[in-house]
Design an enzyme around this catalytic site. Structure first.
Site, PDB file in Angstrom:
ATOM      1  NE  ARG A 178      -9.231  11.678   6.576  1.00 16.48           N
ATOM      2  CZ  ARG A 178      -8.533  10.578   6.838  1.00 16.48           C
ATOM      3  NH1 ARG A 178      -8.947   9.400   6.400  1.00 16.48           N
ATOM      4  NH2 ARG A 178      -7.420  10.650   7.517  1.00 16.48           N
ATOM      5  CD  GLU A 213     -11.279   1.880   4.110  1.00 17.48           C
ATOM      6  OE1 GLU A 213     -10.217   1.582   4.706  1.00 17.48           O
ATOM      7  OE2 GLU A 213     -11.320   2.232   2.926  1.00 17.48           O
ATOM      8  CE1 TYR A 243      -3.278   2.947   0.518  1.00 10.96           C
ATOM      9  CE2 TYR A 243      -2.190   3.324   2.625  1.00 10.96           C
ATOM     10  CZ  TYR A 243      -3.068   3.732   1.640  1.00 10.96           C
ATOM     11  OH  TYR A 243      -3.743   4.919   1.775  1.00 10.96           O
ATOM     12  NE  ARG A 259      -2.973   7.733  -3.722  1.00  6.59           N
ATOM     13  CZ  ARG A 259      -3.866   7.294  -2.828  1.00  6.59           C
ATOM     14  NH1 ARG A 259      -5.123   7.093  -3.210  1.00  6.59           N
ATOM     15  NH2 ARG A 259      -3.520   7.053  -1.587  1.00  6.59           N
ATOM     16  CE1 TYR A 270      -4.128  10.044   8.255  1.00 15.24           C
ATOM     17  CE2 TYR A 270      -3.579   8.283   6.731  1.00 15.24           C
ATOM     18  CZ  TYR A 270      -4.493   8.907   7.555  1.00 15.24           C
ATOM     19  OH  TYR A 270      -5.746   8.387   7.678  1.00 15.24           O
TER      20      TYR A 270
END
Ligand code: 3EB
Length: 375
Positions: free
Chosen positions: A255, A363, A182, A189, A242
């Site tokens: 979000r 999730e 990930y 990305r 983060y």
């Protein structure tokens, strides 16, 4: 009448008039499908609905409301329909297969370019791409390649604003070349955005980043001509900020994102889990993780209401959600909690998937639609 009141009375009326005969009921996954099929979709730019394979197979590009694209979950092969069909490689927990269809009342043009299957409706561009067999730093390279291509493609086609991204990565928690897959993905990305749309790094699309058992890296998106309103969660640090301990490059998503399209407002809810600040909460306890995730969703919706100046109701008949469960044994428990908290109105698709942090068991993501008054 408020938009909210009108919304629910409209939905009730449609439900009453479009309920299928008893013997056909089993073909539909729930109320959303019946509503989608019966909605007066005159100007409707976009609706999401969940379908069974039988209902899906009856769809035609000549229908008044036609698919922009379809996402196939579980045991179902692409049917050869003319619109993009994306296999998620995620398994539904209540049936062998479920199909998520993105519907529109606009004319749709389908084509392909640079490895992307595309569908455009004038207002929206949908695209999907997959790269199989990626390993280690190859995951970062594949993510960068896909995102570079898609950023160029949306510019060239005149839909330069990403609204919503779906990222599905095989073995997302696998550790390769010193980094979790990930985190390799997040690096690639980020590099693409930084190179081609640096301004977007503070104005990112809504997204989910989830793990599948197979399928390499699959990315699909919705883009528009004009930007939407990104929304952050006051209970959480923005993912794009983060700290470094979560990887060399932070995850590039908002979000949530609100966008007015055609006949109403759409709130795209990003993947939301049991994270407050930037830390995962309730390790090992799925019920507490579900409750914390819902608390996050509620806080995010309140922030989105302030930003968009529209009432958004999570438990509404025009909401479609996905619940991702790491452990399928948790399904009955999670389903009970969500039915209790959301009521029978919300349409939830339960999928077996990995989540991008090992300790996360649950999730949720999806979209909330609010029809405009007089739509
Ligand atoms: C989180 O809050 C959980 O990398 O695109 C949620 C939504 C998550 C999107 C992504 C990741 C992504 O960090 C994970």
């Amino acid at each position: 009448m408020t938009a909210r009141a009108q919304n629910s009375s409209l939905a009730v009326e449609i439900l009453e008039t479009t309920r299928p005969p008893e013997d056909e009921k089993s073909e539909f996954s729930g109320q959303a499908t019946r509503r989608a099929e019966g909605l007066p979709m005159g100007r409707s730019a976009l609706r999401f609905c969940h379908m069974t394979p039988d209902a899906y197979m009856r769809l035609s590009p000549r229908d008044a409301t036609r698919p922009l694209a379809a996402i196939l979950h579980g045991d179902i092969a692409p049917s050869g329909k003319p619109w993009p069909e994306v296999r998620s490689r995620l398994r539904p927990l209540d049936a062998p297969a479920r199909i998520e269809v993105l519907l529109t009342a606009s004319g749709v043009v389908h084509d392909a370019e640079q490895g992307f299957d595309l569908a455009s409706s004038g207002e929206l561009l949908f695209g999907a791409c997959r790269i199989e067999g990626v390993q280690g730093a190859g995951v970062a390279a594949a993510a960068e390649r896909i995102y570079r291509r898609l950023l160029q493609l949306i510019e060239r086609r005149g839909y330069p604003r990403l609204l919503r991204m779906w990222n599905i990565l095989e073995d997302i928690n696998g550790q390769q070349e010193g980094l979790e897959r990930y985190r390799h993905f997040c690096r690639g990305r980020y590099e693409a955005f930084a190179a081609l749309q640096p301004a977007t790094l503070e104005c990112l699309p809504a997204a989910c980043g989830i793990g599948a058992e197979a399928g390499g890296l699959c990315v699909y998106f919705l883009a528009a001509r004009d930007p939407g309103l990104p929304v952050e969660n006051p209970r959480q640090v923005s993912a794009y900020r983060y700290p470094r301990r979560y990887g060399p490059r932070s995850p590039s998503f908002s979000r949530g994102l609100f966008k007015q399209l055609g006949d109403g407002g759409h709130f795209f809810l990003s993947g939301t889990a049991s994270i407050t600040g930037h830390e995962s909460r309730h390790h090992g306890c799925v019920t507490a993780q579900v409750e914390e995730s819902l608390e996050n969703v509620r806080a995010l919706i309140r922030a989105a209401e302030e930003r968009s100046r529209q009432a958004l109701e999570l438990a509404s008949p025009t909401t479609t959600l996905r619940a991702y469960l790491r452990d399928e044994g948790h399904y009955p428990l999670v389903r009970d909690i969500l039915e209790q908290r959301l009521g029978p109105e919300a349409e939830v698709l339960y999928l077996r998937s990995d989540i991008c942090r090992r300790e996360l068991l649950f999730e949720i993501d999806g979209q909330i639609f609010v029809p405009s008054i007089q739509a």
